[in-house]
Design an enzyme around this catalytic site. Structure first.
Site, mmCIF file in Angstrom:
data_model
loop_
_atom_site.group_PDB
_atom_site.id
_atom_site.type_symbol
_atom_site.label_atom_id
_atom_site.label_comp_id
_atom_site.label_asym_id
_atom_site.label_seq_id
_atom_site.Cartn_x
_atom_site.Cartn_y
_atom_site.Cartn_z
ATOM 1 N N SER A 120 -3.998 6.188 53.715
ATOM 2 C CA SER A 120 -5.053 6.831 54.501
ATOM 3 C C SER A 120 -5.688 7.976 53.727
ATOM 4 O O SER A 120 -5.020 8.644 52.920
ATOM 5 C CB SER A 120 -4.432 7.394 55.788
ATOM 6 O OG SER A 120 -5.337 8.236 56.446
ATOM 7 N N TYR A 136 1.520 13.035 59.872
ATOM 8 C CA TYR A 136 1.000 11.669 59.705
ATOM 9 C C TYR A 136 0.573 11.438 58.245
ATOM 10 O O TYR A 136 1.001 10.472 57.601
ATOM 11 C CB TYR A 136 -0.174 11.419 60.660
ATOM 12 C CG TYR A 136 -0.944 10.170 60.296
ATOM 13 C CD1 TYR A 136 -0.368 8.912 60.448
ATOM 14 C CD2 TYR A 136 -2.238 10.247 59.757
ATOM 15 C CE1 TYR A 136 -1.058 7.762 60.074
ATOM 16 C CE2 TYR A 136 -2.929 9.110 59.385
ATOM 17 C CZ TYR A 136 -2.333 7.877 59.541
ATOM 18 O OH TYR A 136 -3.014 6.748 59.159
ATOM 19 N N LYS A 184 2.206 8.955 55.001
ATOM 20 C CA LYS A 184 1.461 7.984 54.186
ATOM 21 C C LYS A 184 1.649 8.283 52.697
ATOM 22 O O LYS A 184 1.813 7.371 51.885
ATOM 23 C CB LYS A 184 -0.024 8.014 54.556
ATOM 24 C CG LYS A 184 -0.300 7.467 55.936
ATOM 25 C CD LYS A 184 -0.109 5.956 55.954
ATOM 26 C CE LYS A 184 -0.022 5.381 57.331
ATOM 27 N NZ LYS A 184 0.201 3.944 57.360
#
Ligand code: NAD
Length: 327
Positions: free
Chosen positions: A119, A143, A147
């Site tokens: 991402s 988050y 990644k």
């Protein structure tokens, strides 16, 4: 030989599955259906496995052997930034733990190819507004960190076992390749605006004094069908000799502001929209756009759809979903 797609019952995964099947590949989906839906995968075999569970390594290894899997597209993850800030340990367990289990199963069975959903969140708030892959990742929430750790785990696995891997850093994904595969969640600007319209509310704009042309945040919106196509290009390139890179931005290289998007939604829907400006969110970059030249040069991939097609297809999918009877 078949391709195992984790998260294939989700928004993006279902598009990847459909393109893989359309290209003549055998596909098997692994998904725990925590946010996905079984009816999105059609006739493709769906194995209900929670990647983060204790049984996952054995279950995945069995699935890989049974279905003669020679490549994995790892899309399954939890993806909500706010939730990741409230439940960081759980996000690490889900996204990093899930990746660890998958890589153990991959090593045990000798699978040699893997494409990973990373991402633009790995970049955090970079100094540059147009980011290429040489910009140092500095995620600002759990988050994004999960990644980036996923990318590191792949690099380590590659060094240890020769696994060939590519991480695709998606920018802002929206639109629908087919009306029934639209994004059902109101978690990105386009679907958040649709959700507010359905509830008779004005679209919200977080700050209009950013250092951008109209003062609102600028992002790079990529059509989900183009993004799905990038996975097929990445899989093919894993077999090419002389691969130079394992990380690619997936975006259009073109920015659209919040007001651009809202204006376009108003035009497509025929509904007049009067945005309401509220305070900017802390940590929101004014502008974040992909430099997408590396993926064009190495994989020959370019976005074929622009903002108009993204919004028109998303709107058609939203209409179709809201007119379907609830079960
Ligand atoms: N949507 C975006 O704009 C965007 C941007 C950047 C990156 N991504 C990444 O793309 C991927 C897919 O996103 P999406 O928008 O399709 O989300 P989604 O929630 O629709 O899809 C995720 C899928 O993974 C499954 N899943 C989640 N946790 C699992 C687990 N522990 N075990 C097995 N299956 C599990 C869900 O059931 C779902 O089908 C994610 O990895 C996300 O981080 C998305």
């Amino acid at each position: 030989m078949s391709v195992l797609v984790t998260g294939g019952a989700g928004y993006i995964g279902a598009h990847v599955v459909r393109l893989l099947v359309g290209s003549g590949r055998e596909v098997v989906v692994v998904d725990d259906l925590s946010t996905g839906a079984a009816d999105r995968v059609g006739d493709v075999p769906l194995l209900r496995i929670d990647l983060a569970s204790d049984e996952a390594i054995g279950d995945l290894a069995r699935a890989i052997r049974t279905h003669d899997v020679d490549a994995v597209v790892h899309i399954a993850a939890k993806k909500q930034v706010g939730e990741s800030m409230q439940r960081p340990a759980w996000y690490y367990r889900q996204n990093v733990g899930g990746m660890a289990n998958l890589l153990e199963a991959v090593q045990e069975t000798g699978v040699e190819r893997l494409v990973f959903s990373s991402s633009a969140a790995v970049y955090g708030v970079p100094d540059a507004t147009v980011v290429d892959e040489s910009v140092e990742p500095a995620p600002i929430n759990p988050y994004g960190a999960t990644k980036l750790v996923g990318e590191w785990m792949l690099a380590d696995a590659g060094r240890a076992t020769g696994l060939r891997h590519t991480s695709l850093r998606y920018f802002n994904v929206a639109g629908a390749g087919w009306p029934e595969l639209g994004d059902p969640e109101a978690l990105n600007l386009v679907t958040i605006v649709f959700d507010r319209m359905a509830r008779g509310l004005r679209p919200l704009v977080y700050g209009d004094t950013h250092a951008t042309a109209d003062g609102t945040g600028v992002r790079d919106y990529v059509h989900v069908l183009d993004l799905a196509d990038a996975h097929l290009a990445a899989l093919d390139q894993l077999d090419a000799p002389g691969r130079r890179h394992a990380v690619y931005n997936v975006g259009t290289g073109i920015g659209a502001s919040v007001l651009d998007v809202i204006r376009r939604i108003s035009e497509v829907s025929g509904v007049p929209l009067e945005p309401e400006v509220i305070a900017a969110r802390a940590g929101d970059p004014a502008e974040l756009v992909a430099d997408a030249s590396r993926i064009a040069d190495d994989l020959g991939w370019r976005a074929r759809h622009g903002l108009d097609e993204i919004i028109a297809s998303a709107w058609a999918a939203d209409r179709a979903r809201r007119s379907r009877p609830h079960d």
